[in-house]
Motif scaffolding. Sequence first.
Motif, PDB file in Angstrom:
ATOM      1  N   ILE A 105       0.846  -1.201   0.000  1.00  0.00           N
ATOM      2  CA  ILE A 105       0.000   0.000   0.000  1.00  0.00           C
ATOM      3  C   ILE A 105       0.876   1.243   0.000  1.00  0.00           C
ATOM      4  CG2 ILE A 105      -1.687   1.311   1.343  1.00  0.00           C
ATOM      5  CD1 ILE A 105      -2.823  -1.370   2.273  1.00  0.00           C
ATOM      6  N   THR A 106       1.920   1.238   0.801  1.00  0.00           N
ATOM      7  CA  THR A 106       2.820   2.385   0.861  1.00  0.00           C
ATOM      8  C   THR A 106       3.473   2.624  -0.495  1.00  0.00           C
ATOM      9  OG1 THR A 106       3.266   1.855   3.170  1.00  0.00           O
ATOM     10  CG2 THR A 106       4.776   3.365   2.099  1.00  0.00           C
ATOM     11  N   ASP A 107       3.935   1.559  -1.137  1.00  0.00           N
ATOM     12  CA  ASP A 107       4.556   1.695  -2.451  1.00  0.00           C
ATOM     13  C   ASP A 107       3.565   2.209  -3.480  1.00  0.00           C
ATOM     14  OD1 ASP A 107       6.917   0.799  -1.414  1.00  0.00           O
ATOM     15  OD2 ASP A 107       6.687  -1.267  -2.140  1.00  0.00           O
ATOM     16  N   CYS A 108       2.336   1.726  -3.424  1.00  0.00           N
ATOM     17  CA  CYS A 108       1.295   2.150  -4.362  1.00  0.00           C
ATOM     18  C   CYS A 108       1.012   3.638  -4.216  1.00  0.00           C
ATOM     19  CB  CYS A 108       0.039   1.331  -4.153  1.00  0.00           C
ATOM     20  SG  CYS A 108      -1.299   1.760  -5.270  1.00  0.00           S
ATOM     21  N   ALA A 124       3.010   5.915  -2.901  1.00  0.00           N
ATOM     22  CA  ALA A 124       4.195   6.669  -3.304  1.00  0.00           C
ATOM     23  C   ALA A 124       4.291   6.760  -4.821  1.00  0.00           C
ATOM     24  CB  ALA A 124       5.447   6.019  -2.731  1.00  0.00           C
ATOM     25  N   LEU A 125       4.033   5.654  -5.514  1.00  0.00           N
ATOM     26  CA  LEU A 125       4.097   5.675  -6.975  1.00  0.00           C
ATOM     27  C   LEU A 125       3.012   6.559  -7.565  1.00  0.00           C
ATOM     28  CD1 LEU A 125       4.895   1.938  -7.769  1.00  0.00           C
ATOM     29  CD2 LEU A 125       6.415   3.898  -7.970  1.00  0.00           C
ATOM     30  N   THR A 126       1.844   6.558  -6.959  1.00  0.00           N
ATOM     31  CA  THR A 126       0.760   7.410  -7.448  1.00  0.00           C
ATOM     32  C   THR A 126       1.134   8.878  -7.305  1.00  0.00           C
ATOM     33  OG1 THR A 126      -0.844   5.737  -6.805  1.00  0.00           O
ATOM     34  CG2 THR A 126      -1.677   7.954  -7.179  1.00  0.00           C
ATOM     35  N   ASN A 127       1.711   9.249  -6.170  1.00  0.00           N
ATOM     36  CA  ASN A 127       2.117  10.638  -5.967  1.00  0.00           C
ATOM     37  C   ASN A 127       3.213  11.039  -6.940  1.00  0.00           C
ATOM     38  OD1 ASN A 127       0.298  10.975  -3.914  1.00  0.00           O
ATOM     39  ND2 ASN A 127       1.758  10.517  -2.293  1.00  0.00           N
ATOM     40  N   VAL A 128       4.178  10.167  -7.184  1.00  0.00           N
ATOM     41  CA  VAL A 128       5.255  10.476  -8.121  1.00  0.00           C
ATOM     42  C   VAL A 128       4.703  10.611  -9.533  1.00  0.00           C
ATOM     43  CG1 VAL A 128       7.361   9.556  -9.167  1.00  0.00           C
ATOM     44  CG2 VAL A 128       7.059   9.464  -6.702  1.00  0.00           C
ATOM     45  N   ALA A 129       3.778   9.723  -9.900  1.00  0.00           N
ATOM     46  CA  ALA A 129       3.186   9.791 -11.230  1.00  0.00           C
ATOM     47  C   ALA A 129       2.413  11.099 -11.406  1.00  0.00           C
ATOM     48  CB  ALA A 129       2.264   8.599 -11.457  1.00  0.00           C
ATOM     49  N   THR A 130       1.718  11.531 -10.367  1.00  0.00           N
ATOM     50  CA  THR A 130       0.971  12.784 -10.462  1.00  0.00           C
ATOM     51  C   THR A 130       1.914  13.971 -10.600  1.00  0.00           C
ATOM     52  OG1 THR A 130      -0.757  11.825  -9.098  1.00  0.00           O
ATOM     53  CG2 THR A 130      -0.752  14.212  -9.301  1.00  0.00           C
ATOM     54  N   LEU A 131       2.997  13.969  -9.849  1.00  0.00           N
ATOM     55  CA  LEU A 131       3.955  15.068  -9.935  1.00  0.00           C
ATOM     56  C   LEU A 131       4.665  15.078 -11.281  1.00  0.00           C
ATOM     57  CD1 LEU A 131       5.571  14.911  -6.377  1.00  0.00           C
ATOM     58  CD2 LEU A 131       3.979  16.620  -7.244  1.00  0.00           C
ATOM     59  N   GLY A 132       4.956  13.901 -11.819  1.00  0.00           N
ATOM     60  CA  GLY A 132       5.660  13.825 -13.092  1.00  0.00           C
ATOM     61  C   GLY A 132       4.781  14.127 -14.285  1.00  0.00           C
ATOM     62  N   ALA A 133       3.481  14.054 -14.132  1.00  0.00           N
ATOM     63  CA  ALA A 133       2.575  14.273 -15.258  1.00  0.00           C
ATOM     64  C   ALA A 133       2.440  15.748 -15.610  1.00  0.00           C
ATOM     65  CB  ALA A 133       1.203  13.695 -14.939  1.00  0.00           C
ATOM     66  N   GLY A 134       2.612  16.639 -14.651  1.00  0.00           N
ATOM     67  CA  GLY A 134       2.435  18.075 -14.905  1.00  0.00           C
ATOM     68  C   GLY A 134       3.350  18.616 -15.990  1.00  0.00           C
TER      69      GLY A 134
END
Length: 101
Positions: free
Chosen positions: A35-38, A40-50
């Motif tokens: 869950i923690t990895d999921c 973290a990856l979601t937050n990184v993906a959101t930041l990288g999408a901008g």
Amino acid sequence: MPSNSSAQDGNSSQQNQFNSNGNTEPHQCAVSDQITDCVALTNVATLGAGPGYAALQSMLGQTQSQNILMANMVSAQKQNAMIGMTTMTQSILQLINRRNH
């Protein structure tokens, strides 16, 4: 009787929240690493999408501008070709209609 067993289940789950020492402090809930990895990856993906979306919008705007530019160039070339043909036709007509002296 079934309501009594569900009450006992509720009590047992409440008792599990207390430390084995008898203190009334609740246990800290352990979070799964998956869950923690999921998250973290979601937050990184959101930041990288901008920046990716910003670059995409910039490239899309540039492509549309180039398409309009090319369409205008083709239109201008067609108009110049028509003017050239009309001018040549008029010049030949004037040469043919000219009286030879």
